[in-house]
Write an enzyme that holds these catalytic residues in place. Structure first.
Site, PDB file in Angstrom:
ATOM      1  N   GLY A 129      -4.120  -7.969   8.638  1.00 19.57           N
ATOM      2  CA  GLY A 129      -3.038  -7.179   8.064  1.00 19.57           C
ATOM      3  C   GLY A 129      -3.074  -5.757   8.588  1.00 19.57           C
ATOM      4  O   GLY A 129      -4.145  -5.243   8.931  1.00 19.57           O
ATOM      5  N   GLN A 139      -1.244   3.077   8.985  1.00 13.77           N
ATOM      6  CA  GLN A 139      -2.480   2.895   9.750  1.00 13.77           C
ATOM      7  C   GLN A 139      -2.273   3.112  11.249  1.00 13.77           C
ATOM      8  O   GLN A 139      -3.236   3.199  12.006  1.00 13.77           O
ATOM      9  CB  GLN A 139      -3.061   1.489   9.515  1.00 13.77           C
ATOM     10  CG  GLN A 139      -3.575   1.282   8.101  1.00 13.77           C
ATOM     11  CD  GLN A 139      -4.193  -0.087   7.952  1.00 13.77           C
ATOM     12  OE1 GLN A 139      -3.482  -1.065   7.770  1.00 13.77           O
ATOM     13  NE2 GLN A 139      -5.506  -0.174   8.052  1.00 13.77           N
ATOM     14  N   CYS A 163     -11.072  -3.282   5.988  1.00 11.72           N
ATOM     15  CA  CYS A 163      -9.871  -2.535   6.372  1.00 11.72           C
ATOM     16  C   CYS A 163     -10.052  -1.981   7.778  1.00 11.72           C
ATOM     17  O   CYS A 163     -11.102  -1.427   8.098  1.00 11.72           O
ATOM     18  CB  CYS A 163      -9.661  -1.395   5.381  1.00 11.72           C
ATOM     19  SG  CYS A 163      -8.199  -0.415   5.739  1.00 11.72           S
ATOM     20  N   LEU A 164      -9.009  -2.130   8.594  1.00 10.06           N
ATOM     21  CA  LEU A 164      -9.101  -1.636   9.976  1.00 10.06           C
ATOM     22  C   LEU A 164      -9.232  -0.111  10.027  1.00 10.06           C
ATOM     23  O   LEU A 164      -9.651   0.436  11.045  1.00 10.06           O
ATOM     24  CB  LEU A 164      -7.876  -2.083  10.785  1.00 10.06           C
ATOM     25  CG  LEU A 164      -7.776  -3.603  11.023  1.00 10.06           C
ATOM     26  CD1 LEU A 164      -6.475  -3.942  11.731  1.00 10.06           C
ATOM     27  CD2 LEU A 164      -8.965  -4.114  11.827  1.00 10.06           C
ATOM     28  N   HIS A 223      -3.257  -5.405  -0.629  1.00 15.58           N
ATOM     29  CA  HIS A 223      -4.040  -4.417   0.130  1.00 15.58           C
ATOM     30  C   HIS A 223      -3.106  -3.578   1.021  1.00 15.58           C
ATOM     31  O   HIS A 223      -3.219  -2.349   1.070  1.00 15.58           O
ATOM     32  CB  HIS A 223      -5.090  -5.163   0.970  1.00 15.58           C
ATOM     33  CG  HIS A 223      -5.915  -4.298   1.872  1.00 15.58           C
ATOM     34  ND1 HIS A 223      -7.297  -4.217   1.775  1.00 15.58           N
ATOM     35  CD2 HIS A 223      -5.578  -3.491   2.905  1.00 15.58           C
ATOM     36  CE1 HIS A 223      -7.748  -3.368   2.700  1.00 15.58           C
ATOM     37  NE2 HIS A 223      -6.726  -2.927   3.408  1.00 15.58           N
ATOM     38  N   GLU A 224      -2.178  -4.249   1.692  1.00 15.45           N
ATOM     39  CA  GLU A 224      -1.281  -3.530   2.608  1.00 15.45           C
ATOM     40  C   GLU A 224      -0.265  -2.668   1.849  1.00 15.45           C
ATOM     41  O   GLU A 224       0.042  -1.557   2.274  1.00 15.45           O
ATOM     42  CB  GLU A 224      -0.560  -4.513   3.550  1.00 15.45           C
ATOM     43  CG  GLU A 224      -1.461  -5.377   4.422  1.00 15.45           C
ATOM     44  CD  GLU A 224      -2.559  -4.612   5.139  1.00 15.45           C
ATOM     45  OE1 GLU A 224      -2.382  -3.433   5.461  1.00 15.45           O
ATOM     46  OE2 GLU A 224      -3.636  -5.204   5.365  1.00 15.45           O
ATOM     47  N   HIS A 271      -1.627   0.612   0.962  1.00 10.98           N
ATOM     48  CA  HIS A 271      -1.575   1.602   2.046  1.00 10.98           C
ATOM     49  C   HIS A 271      -0.270   2.402   2.017  1.00 10.98           C
ATOM     50  O   HIS A 271      -0.257   3.589   2.315  1.00 10.98           O
ATOM     51  CB  HIS A 271      -1.687   0.915   3.416  1.00 10.98           C
ATOM     52  CG  HIS A 271      -3.103   0.617   3.830  1.00 10.98           C
ATOM     53  ND1 HIS A 271      -4.057   1.598   3.966  1.00 10.98           N
ATOM     54  CD2 HIS A 271      -3.720  -0.541   4.155  1.00 10.98           C
ATOM     55  CE1 HIS A 271      -5.209   1.043   4.355  1.00 10.98           C
ATOM     56  NE2 HIS A 271      -5.029  -0.263   4.473  1.00 10.98           N
TER      57      HIS A 271
HETATM   58 ZN    ZN Z   1      -6.450  -1.621   5.016  1.00 16.74          ZN
END
Ligand code: ZN
Length: 167
Positions: free
Chosen positions: A46, A51, A91-92, A133-134, A137
Site C-alpha cells: 500500500g 508518502q 510502513c514504507l 492504514h493508508e 496517512h
Molecule cells: Zn504507511
C-alpha cells in the site's frame, strides 16, 4: 512509469491532512501509475499520496499474493466498521519498523476509482487493515500513533537508530 521518492518519517508532509480530489485528470492518471510502480518496486502492499510528497487524498494498494490486483481509491472513506483484528503492520515511510496494531476487521469503504466512478465495497482482514492504514496517512496519521505511549516511544527510538545506522 517513474519511480518516485518515498518520504520518510518524520517529514512534515506525513503529518498534514490531504486535500480531496475533485475529478480525474491526466496528471492524476500518471501519478497513479507511478505510485503503483513505486509500491511494487519497494516492495509494499500500500502507498498513500503524501508518502510521495503529494498532499491529495489518493491511495493505491495490492494485497493479492501474486501482486496483480491493484486497487486505486481517491477520497476513500470508511463508512461502516465492525469487529476487531490485530495485525503486524509496517510502513514504507518507516522501513524496518513493525508493530502490532488493533483495528476494525470488517469495513465498508467508499471512494472514487480510476475511472472517476463512485464505488463502495466491503473489505476484511488484510485488505481492511491496509485501507485503514493508508487512509490514516491522508489524515496525517502514522500507524505507530495507534500504539500506547511506551510502545510508541520504543518504536520511534528503534527507527531513529535504524536511520542513524544507514547514514
Ligand atoms: Zn504507511
Amino acid at each position: 512509469m517513474e519511480k518516485l521518492d518515498i518520504v520518510l518519517y518524520p517529514e512534515a508532509g506525513l503529518r498534514e491532512v490531504c486535500a480531496p480530489i475533485a475529478e480525474m485528470n491526466d496528471s492524476l492518471d500518471k501519478l497513479i501509475d507511478d505510485m503503483l510502480y513505486t509500491m511494487y518496486d519497494a516492495p509494499g502492499i500500500g502507498l498513500a499520496a503524501p508518502q510521495v510528497a503529494v498532499q491529495q487524498r489518493l491511495i493505491v494498494m495490492d494485497v493479492s499474493e501474486k501482486g496483480n490486483e491493484p486497487i486505486v481509491l481517491m477520497n476513500p472513506e470508511v463508512v461502516q466498521s465492525a469487529g476487531k483484528i490485530t495485525w503486524e503492520e509496517g510502513c514504507l515511510s518507516m522501513p524496518g519498523i513493525y508493530a502490532t496494531i488493533k483495528r476494525p476487521s470488517d469495513i465498508l469503504v467508499r471512494g472514487m476509482d480510476r475511472d472517476g466512478k463512485q464505488i463502495e465495497f466491503e473489505a476484511s482482514e488484510l485488505l481492511a487493515v491496509c485501507i485503514q492504514h493508508e487512509i490514516d496517512h491522508l489524515d496525517g496519521k502514522m500507524f505507530i500513533d495507534h500504539l500506547s505511549g511506551l510502545k510508541r516511544t520504543r518504536a520511534l527510538q528503534q527507527f531513529r537508530k535504524l536511520m542513524e545506522q544507514k547514514e
